[in-house]
Design an enzyme around this catalytic site. Sequence first.
Site, mmCIF file in Angstrom:
data_model
loop_
_atom_site.group_PDB
_atom_site.id
_atom_site.type_symbol
_atom_site.label_atom_id
_atom_site.label_comp_id
_atom_site.label_asym_id
_atom_site.label_seq_id
_atom_site.Cartn_x
_atom_site.Cartn_y
_atom_site.Cartn_z
ATOM 1 N N GLU A 171 -2.105 -7.040 -2.028
ATOM 2 C CA GLU A 171 -1.082 -6.014 -2.227
ATOM 3 C C GLU A 171 0.289 -6.616 -2.551
ATOM 4 O O GLU A 171 1.246 -6.453 -1.794
ATOM 5 C CB GLU A 171 -0.982 -5.118 -0.988
ATOM 6 C CG GLU A 171 -2.298 -4.434 -0.652
ATOM 7 C CD GLU A 171 -2.155 -3.284 0.359
ATOM 8 O OE1 GLU A 171 -1.053 -3.102 0.884
ATOM 9 O OE2 GLU A 171 -3.152 -2.584 0.581
ATOM 10 N N GLU A 369 -10.456 -3.154 0.598
ATOM 11 C CA GLU A 369 -10.119 -2.493 1.874
ATOM 12 C C GLU A 369 -10.333 -1.004 1.713
ATOM 13 O O GLU A 369 -9.954 -0.417 0.686
ATOM 14 C CB GLU A 369 -8.644 -2.692 2.251
ATOM 15 C CG GLU A 369 -8.306 -4.028 2.814
ATOM 16 C CD GLU A 369 -6.829 -4.145 3.200
ATOM 17 O OE1 GLU A 369 -6.194 -3.133 3.580
ATOM 18 O OE2 GLU A 369 -6.310 -5.268 3.106
HETATM 19 C C1 BGP Z 1 -3.210 -2.439 3.865
HETATM 20 C C2 BGP Z 1 -2.969 -3.868 4.262
HETATM 21 C C3 BGP Z 1 -3.583 -4.258 5.562
HETATM 22 C C4 BGP Z 1 -3.643 -3.157 6.606
HETATM 23 C C5 BGP Z 1 -3.979 -1.786 6.021
HETATM 24 C C6 BGP Z 1 -3.884 -0.593 6.955
HETATM 25 O O1 BGP Z 1 -2.174 -1.991 3.063
HETATM 26 O O2 BGP Z 1 -3.450 -4.787 3.292
HETATM 27 O O3 BGP Z 1 -2.914 -5.412 5.993
HETATM 28 O O4 BGP Z 1 -2.591 -3.213 7.461
HETATM 29 O O5 BGP Z 1 -3.200 -1.512 4.894
HETATM 30 O O6 BGP Z 1 -2.603 -0.054 6.985
HETATM 31 P P1 BGP Z 1 -1.729 0.015 8.293
HETATM 32 O O7 BGP Z 1 -2.007 -1.250 9.014
HETATM 33 O O8 BGP Z 1 -0.311 0.133 7.869
HETATM 34 O O9 BGP Z 1 -2.186 1.219 9.052
#
Ligand code: BGP
Length: 476
Positions: A171, A369
């Site tokens: 990201e 993800e």
């Molecule tokens: C993505 C990231 C992760 C993770 C995920 C979930 O954007 O790559 O690192 O954190 O989001 O989001 P959050 O942790 O903000 O709930």
Amino acid sequence: MALKKVNLPENFILGAAASAWQTEGWTGKTEKNMNYMDGWYKAVPELWHDGIGPTVAADLYNRYKEDARLMKEVGLNAFRTSIDWSRFIKDYETGEVNEEAVQFYNDYIDEIKKNGVEPMICLEHYELPLYLFEKYGGWGSKKVVDLFVKYAEQAFKHFGHKVKYWFTFNEPIVVQTRVYLDAIRWPYEQNTAKWMQWNHNKNLANAKVVKLFKELGLEGKIGAILNPEVTYPRSSAEHDKKAAYMYDLYFNRVFMDPMLKGKYPQDLINDLKKHNCMFDYTEEELEIIKNNTIEFLGLNLYYPHRVKARSTAWNEEIPFHPARYYELFDLPGKKMNPFRGWEIYPKIIYDIGIRLKEEYNNVEWIVAESGMGVQNEAQYKNEDGQIQDDYRIEYISQHLYWTLKAIEDGSNCKGYMLWAFMDNVSPQNAFKNRYGLVEVNLEDNRNRRIKKSGNWYKEVQENRSFELEIFENEYK
Ligand code: BGP
């Protein structure tokens, strides 16, 4: 409503992801090994949920052997994490490595492989060394681009013979968007030109590392992980479609085009110039980007972005922001994950998969993800103390279903990676929303326990199939 049996294609990757800073904890790190996320937490710990940050995280540094066993127990055939650049490199200027960290990552990767799991390694999941952020302004600096290449060279040298899947960034748009565009993250500086410079320098860094990977003749694949905000206009009216076009240009194509097609969209360049936000570049840099596109893409896909034309005029006196062209659209009746506040719309995976096929040369890709963060999961424990996360099973089934449907319709998708393998620290939300197949119990010394979804995931892997209730019309 009927139960539908769905089969996974042969060689389909069914894995899970994590990152270094969100799992490892600070064992083995000193003040000199802080990264941007560590620095943010140290600057404003009170803003992090319950004051918890990356200090201990999931304590993976001390428990990686147990965690690698758990990866096998929940049925992963691949696991993606990152190397913490700030830990791995001792001298950021020369690229000299930290031998203790080399040992750790070697053992960790070996342990993952010993358990029959394919490691995938990302070089930057926001772990830009704090020193480089403070001394050079982080990714705003071309010097940092070159220091990243030095770091990548060391990572390839040490682990290139045992890791077959590499990613340059996770990201790459996120940090600067939160920091310089929206100014909602430390150090809270609104500066759109800086935002765009970070974008360009990361595109350049990606291309330079891809070039290096090819020159070294390493076996395996290298790509990047993007988070395209799958964008839908409120309506089919021209003004809404224009809003969605501009949103897509600024938040998706700004990385997808240079990384996959080797070129920035002309409309983006024209608009940046118009608003005095054009980035510094050289023709040589554009050539490097052009000649070093990626051939393997990871996509993080959580929720759709719905936009509409602005209903009020943009105030030209405030600094330029892409929101000049759109407003967010709140779809009435949308299905929500109320904890994270994100809409649930599994068809985003299908839609982007088909777009890659049609507009991006059907590049090989994986869902890098996808997942569901839920608060207070302890309330779902059964008498035996196991979290019964049926909502996660449903979430995964539906997202996996649309992944497979994209493949059926010709998209070149090779796998699905859940976020996350185990509960871990989120930016600022820390352990508020839990994502894991494996629980990390903060009340009990961070002990691990497989959730119901972890057992289910293993069954899916073993059977290479699963059943789900499908309501296809919901997504037409
Ligand atoms: C993505 C990231 C992760 C993770 C995920 C979930 O954007 O790559 O690192 O954190 O989001 O989001 P959050 O942790 O903000 O709930």
